[in-house]
Design an enzyme around this catalytic site. Structure first.
Site, PDB file in Angstrom:
ATOM      1  N   ASP A  66      64.330  56.453   2.177  1.00 17.19           N
ATOM      2  CA  ASP A  66      64.459  57.310   0.986  1.00 17.19           C
ATOM      3  C   ASP A  66      64.724  56.463  -0.260  1.00 17.19           C
ATOM      4  O   ASP A  66      64.770  56.986  -1.375  1.00 17.19           O
ATOM      5  CB  ASP A  66      65.523  58.396   1.173  1.00 17.19           C
ATOM      6  CG  ASP A  66      66.913  57.839   1.417  1.00 17.19           C
ATOM      7  OD1 ASP A  66      67.064  56.603   1.587  1.00 17.19           O
ATOM      8  OD2 ASP A  66      67.872  58.651   1.443  1.00 17.19           O
ATOM      9  N   SER A  67      64.811  55.135  -0.074  1.00 19.07           N
ATOM     10  CA  SER A  67      64.826  54.224  -1.223  1.00 19.07           C
ATOM     11  C   SER A  67      63.550  54.378  -2.039  1.00 19.07           C
ATOM     12  O   SER A  67      63.472  53.905  -3.171  1.00 19.07           O
ATOM     13  CB  SER A  67      64.979  52.772  -0.756  1.00 19.07           C
ATOM     14  OG  SER A  67      64.026  52.468   0.242  1.00 19.07           O
ATOM     15  N   LYS A 135      65.702  58.697  10.601  1.00 18.95           N
ATOM     16  CA  LYS A 135      66.980  58.008  10.350  1.00 18.95           C
ATOM     17  C   LYS A 135      67.848  58.934   9.512  1.00 18.95           C
ATOM     18  O   LYS A 135      67.340  59.616   8.614  1.00 18.95           O
ATOM     19  CB  LYS A 135      66.754  56.681   9.617  1.00 18.95           C
ATOM     20  CG  LYS A 135      68.074  55.969   9.260  1.00 18.95           C
ATOM     21  CD  LYS A 135      67.859  54.522   8.843  1.00 18.95           C
ATOM     22  CE  LYS A 135      67.463  54.335   7.415  1.00 18.95           C
ATOM     23  NZ  LYS A 135      68.400  54.877   6.397  1.00 18.95           N
ATOM     24  N   GLU A 137      71.974  59.216   7.665  1.00 18.14           N
ATOM     25  CA  GLU A 137      73.189  58.488   7.293  1.00 18.14           C
ATOM     26  C   GLU A 137      74.430  59.221   7.787  1.00 18.14           C
ATOM     27  O   GLU A 137      74.455  60.454   7.803  1.00 18.14           O
ATOM     28  CB  GLU A 137      73.251  58.340   5.760  1.00 18.14           C
ATOM     29  CG  GLU A 137      72.138  57.479   5.210  1.00 18.14           C
ATOM     30  CD  GLU A 137      72.235  57.267   3.700  1.00 18.14           C
ATOM     31  OE1 GLU A 137      73.265  57.642   3.085  1.00 18.14           O
ATOM     32  OE2 GLU A 137      71.284  56.714   3.133  1.00 18.14           O
ATOM     33  N   GLU A 204      74.676  48.733   6.829  1.00 22.87           N
ATOM     34  CA  GLU A 204      74.366  48.252   5.474  1.00 22.87           C
ATOM     35  C   GLU A 204      75.625  47.824   4.717  1.00 22.87           C
ATOM     36  O   GLU A 204      76.649  48.512   4.750  1.00 22.87           O
ATOM     37  CB  GLU A 204      73.650  49.368   4.679  1.00 22.87           C
ATOM     38  CG  GLU A 204      73.331  48.941   3.242  1.00 22.87           C
ATOM     39  CD  GLU A 204      72.355  49.854   2.515  1.00 22.87           C
ATOM     40  OE1 GLU A 204      71.849  50.815   3.127  1.00 22.87           O
ATOM     41  OE2 GLU A 204      72.095  49.588   1.327  1.00 22.87           O
TER      42      GLU A 204
HETATM   43  O1  KIV Z   1      66.154  53.873   2.301  1.00 20.04           O
HETATM   44  C1  KIV Z   1      66.075  52.723   2.743  1.00 20.04           C
HETATM   45  O2  KIV Z   1      65.178  51.935   2.383  1.00 20.04           O
HETATM   46  C2  KIV Z   1      67.073  52.304   3.709  1.00 20.04           C
HETATM   47  C3  KIV Z   1      67.147  50.850   4.028  1.00 20.04           C
HETATM   48  C4  KIV Z   1      67.737  50.149   2.881  1.00 20.04           C
HETATM   49  C5  KIV Z   1      67.859  50.600   5.287  1.00 20.04           C
HETATM   50  O3  KIV Z   1      67.801  53.100   4.188  1.00 20.04           O
END
Ligand code: KIV
Length: 289
Positions: A66-67, A135, A137, A204
């Site tokens: 989500d980056s 994924k 969090e 992280e």
């Molecule tokens: O959103 C993302 O790119 C991430 C990575 C930095 C692990 O969660």
């Protein structure tokens, strides 16, 4: 509605020109045996088909992170990222890859409400993208959700330590676990989602000693980002490691300086257009003589 069919042999959205067997959640999990990972696991982020094609041969996993909120959309954080964005980019990355396991981030607000909400969002992501894992969090608070998903056919990657979706609670993006109590909480978070069935865990922005404790304390491989070499694998945001941004976090190693190279190419192009030296006969359609 999805616009592709899945080749069940390769798990690829459209049959690959180089048929191969994709990495799976069990094959990634099996890389850590008796607390040790022989060959570190390689993961990079990807948001587009072409980037996925280029990274895929070198990676065990591609993360549609989500980056992309900041990297692709210029948003101030990951908070505004939507399920629609994740599904569109996730499908593109699956189409561009055939070897790596593709995992898609669950965006803020799409899973925290309840395990049922998480299942609805995760199953939509898997149906619309063809990805093999999601994924999410969070640690102890998310353990029941990780358990719920994994028992319903959805492989889950956990994410603990610095969790960017919680930036408003954390107060920033600095490394976590400098104090004893917070360090203990991060370790407990990792153990909770490991027990709940996460097949690997992203760790992280933490002190090296925490990475040591987490990696040796959980059964699942730990993929570090800003978490030292003690982890079972590493992940970076691809645009960071390619040097596409002027500033990168301290834990990022720049493997290229694409920002300068793109700027230089654009400057040369602009000069040539203005000087009428592009296009030349080589780039012009003319009747064959
Ligand atoms: O959103 C993302 O790119 C991430 C990575 C930095 C692990 O969660």
């Amino acid at each position: 509605m999805s616009t592709f069919t899945i080749d069940t042999r390769t798990s690829r959205a459209t049959p690959s020109p180089v048929p191969g067997k994709r990495m799976t959640a069990p094959s990634i999990r099996a890389r850590k045996v008796k607390g040790k990972t022989e060959e570190p696991i390689v993961m990079l982020t990807a948001y587009t088909m072409r980037t996925a094609q280029l990274l895929d041969p070198h990676c065990d996993m591609l993360l549609v992170g989500d980056s992309l909120g900041q990297v692709i959309y210029g948003l101030p954080s990951t908070i505004p990222v939507t399920l629609d964005m994740m599904c569109a980019h996730g499908a593109a990355v699956v189409r561009g890859s055939w070897h790596a396991l593709v995992a898609v981030d669950m965006p803020f607000g799409s899973y925290e409400g309840s395990p049922e909400q998480a299942f609805a969002s995760a199953s939509r992501i898997m149906k619309e993208t063809g990805c093999a894992a999601v994924k999410l969090e969070g640690g102890e608070a998310m353990a029941p959700t990780v358990d719920f998903l994994t028992h319903r056919g959805i492989p889950v990657i956990g994410h603990v330590g610095l969790t960017p979706q919680a930036v408003n609670v954390l107060g920033g993006y600095g490394a976590r676990g400098k104090e004893k109590q917070e360090a203990a909480k991060i370790i407990a978070d990792a153990k909770a989602i490991d027990d709940a069935g996460a097949f690997c865990i992203v760790l992280e922005g933490v002190m090296e000693a925490i990475a040591d404790d987490v990696a040796s304390g959980v059964g699942a491989p730990v993929i570090g980002i800003g978490a030292s070499a003690r982890c079972d694998g590493q992940v970076l945001v691809t645009e960071d490691m390619l040097g596409l941004f002027e500033r990168t976090p301290r834990f990022v190693k720049r493997y290229d300086d694409l920002a300068s190279r793109i700027g230089e190419a654009a400057r040369t192009y602009a000069e040539e257009v203005r000087a009428r030296s592009f296009p030349t006969a080589d780039q012009t359609y003319r009747p064959k003589s």
